[in-house]
Scaffold this motif. Structure first.
Motif, PDB file in Angstrom:
ATOM      1  N   PHE A  83      39.437  -4.549   0.524  1.00  0.00           N
ATOM      2  CA  PHE A  83      40.742  -4.850  -0.046  1.00  0.00           C
ATOM      3  C   PHE A  83      41.803  -3.927   0.556  1.00  0.00           C
ATOM      4  O   PHE A  83      42.900  -4.368   0.908  1.00  0.00           O
ATOM      5  N   GLN A  84      41.468  -2.654   0.681  1.00  0.00           N
ATOM      6  CA  GLN A  84      42.392  -1.669   1.250  1.00  0.00           C
ATOM      7  C   GLN A  84      42.790  -2.072   2.671  1.00  0.00           C
ATOM      8  O   GLN A  84      43.961  -2.028   3.039  1.00  0.00           O
ATOM      9  N   LYS A 134      36.576  -4.827  -6.776  1.00  0.00           N
ATOM     10  CA  LYS A 134      35.464  -3.869  -6.800  1.00  0.00           C
ATOM     11  C   LYS A 134      34.180  -4.510  -6.253  1.00  0.00           C
ATOM     12  O   LYS A 134      33.462  -3.904  -5.463  1.00  0.00           O
ATOM     13  N   GLU A 135      33.901  -5.735  -6.675  1.00  0.00           N
ATOM     14  CA  GLU A 135      32.690  -6.432  -6.227  1.00  0.00           C
ATOM     15  C   GLU A 135      32.726  -6.731  -4.726  1.00  0.00           C
ATOM     16  O   GLU A 135      31.709  -6.634  -4.046  1.00  0.00           O
ATOM     17  N   ALA A 136      33.885  -7.105  -4.215  1.00  0.00           N
ATOM     18  CA  ALA A 136      34.020  -7.438  -2.791  1.00  0.00           C
ATOM     19  C   ALA A 136      34.083  -6.186  -1.921  1.00  0.00           C
ATOM     20  O   ALA A 136      33.876  -6.260  -0.723  1.00  0.00           O
ATOM     21  N   PHE A 141      43.366   3.841  -2.733  1.00  0.00           N
ATOM     22  CA  PHE A 141      42.679   2.710  -3.352  1.00  0.00           C
ATOM     23  C   PHE A 141      41.175   2.935  -3.518  1.00  0.00           C
ATOM     24  O   PHE A 141      40.573   2.431  -4.455  1.00  0.00           O
ATOM     25  N   THR A 142      40.562   3.638  -2.626  1.00  0.00           N
ATOM     26  CA  THR A 142      39.106   3.805  -2.658  1.00  0.00           C
ATOM     27  C   THR A 142      38.645   5.004  -3.496  1.00  0.00           C
ATOM     28  O   THR A 142      37.447   5.264  -3.584  1.00  0.00           O
ATOM     29  N   ASP A 143      39.570   5.705  -4.136  1.00  0.00           N
ATOM     30  CA  ASP A 143      39.212   6.863  -4.971  1.00  0.00           C
ATOM     31  C   ASP A 143      38.538   6.359  -6.249  1.00  0.00           C
ATOM     32  O   ASP A 143      39.176   5.737  -7.100  1.00  0.00           O
ATOM     33  N   SER A 190      45.979 -13.991  -4.244  1.00  0.00           N
ATOM     34  CA  SER A 190      44.944 -14.853  -3.669  1.00  0.00           C
ATOM     35  C   SER A 190      44.674 -14.511  -2.209  1.00  0.00           C
ATOM     36  O   SER A 190      43.536 -14.566  -1.751  1.00  0.00           O
ATOM     37  N   GLN A 191      45.710 -14.146  -1.478  1.00  0.00           N
ATOM     38  CA  GLN A 191      45.530 -13.799  -0.065  1.00  0.00           C
ATOM     39  C   GLN A 191      44.705 -12.522   0.083  1.00  0.00           C
ATOM     40  O   GLN A 191      43.855 -12.423   0.957  1.00  0.00           O
ATOM     41  N   LEU A 192      44.950 -11.540  -0.770  1.00  0.00           N
ATOM     42  CA  LEU A 192      44.262 -10.252  -0.643  1.00  0.00           C
ATOM     43  C   LEU A 192      42.884 -10.231  -1.294  1.00  0.00           C
ATOM     44  O   LEU A 192      42.008  -9.502  -0.849  1.00  0.00           O
TER      45      LEU A 192
END
Length: 171
Positions: free
Chosen positions: A137-138, A130-132, A66-68, A102-104
């Motif tokens: 998120f991962q 991306k902003e958060a 996810f962070t790539d 919404s939860q994630l």
């Protein structure tokens, strides 16, 4: 005692092989997805792949990507920009097993507005993710994968198939 120690060592040495197999398939899937010209066609590319590892193992392997932030040539009409490998991994993970958005993400889409003719519902949230912070998120996603709530969660792209069928197989 020696037998136990020997079994422990063998099991420990096999662990990287299992992760390597999962990561190899994820890299292959992401490379195939990265060849799509538009994000609306990602599901077609994913459907064409033979998935040989269960989703229970494949989802964490996608989540590790996810962070790539490596950019691809895949254009998102919804966002007006190209997507990264990590964003493709997020879309693929969501297509394999729908996420509780919404939860994630912390954002509720009450109007159910998504990009026109785009089957990737999570794509609507990619800028928010991306902003958060994608790593945040991962982390939430990894927690979700391990949670009891996930066992009860059941919206799906795969109407007509049981929860167990969808989780065992691919899309």
């Amino acid at each position: 005692m020696r037998t136990f120690l020997l079994l422990f060592i063998i099991a420990f040495l096999k662990l990287p092989v299992v992760f390597a197999q999962e990561d190899t398939q994820v890299v292959a899937l992401l490379n195939r997805l990265a060849q799509a010209d538009n994000s609306k066609r990602l599901n077609d590319a994913l459907q064409g792949e033979e998935i040989t590892i269960s989703k229970e193992k494949l989802l964490p392997a996608f989540a590790r990507r996810f962070t790539d932030s490596t950019l691809t040539e895949v254009k998102s009409d919804c966002l007006g920009r190209v997507l990264s490998i990590g964003e493709l991994a997020i879309i693929a993970a969501d297509r394999l097993e729908m996420m509780p958005y919404s939860q994630l993400t912390g954002v509720q889409n009450c109007l159910l507005s998504f990009c026109d003719e785009n089957p990737n519902f999570i794509e609507y949230y990619l800028n928010v993710i991306k902003e958060a912070g994608t790593s945040s998120f991962q982390e939430k996603y990894f927690e979700w994968l391990q949670s009891d709530g996930r066992k009860e969660w059941w919206p799906s792209y795969d109407e007509g198939r049981s929860k167990q069928e969808v989780r065992k197989s691919g899309p």
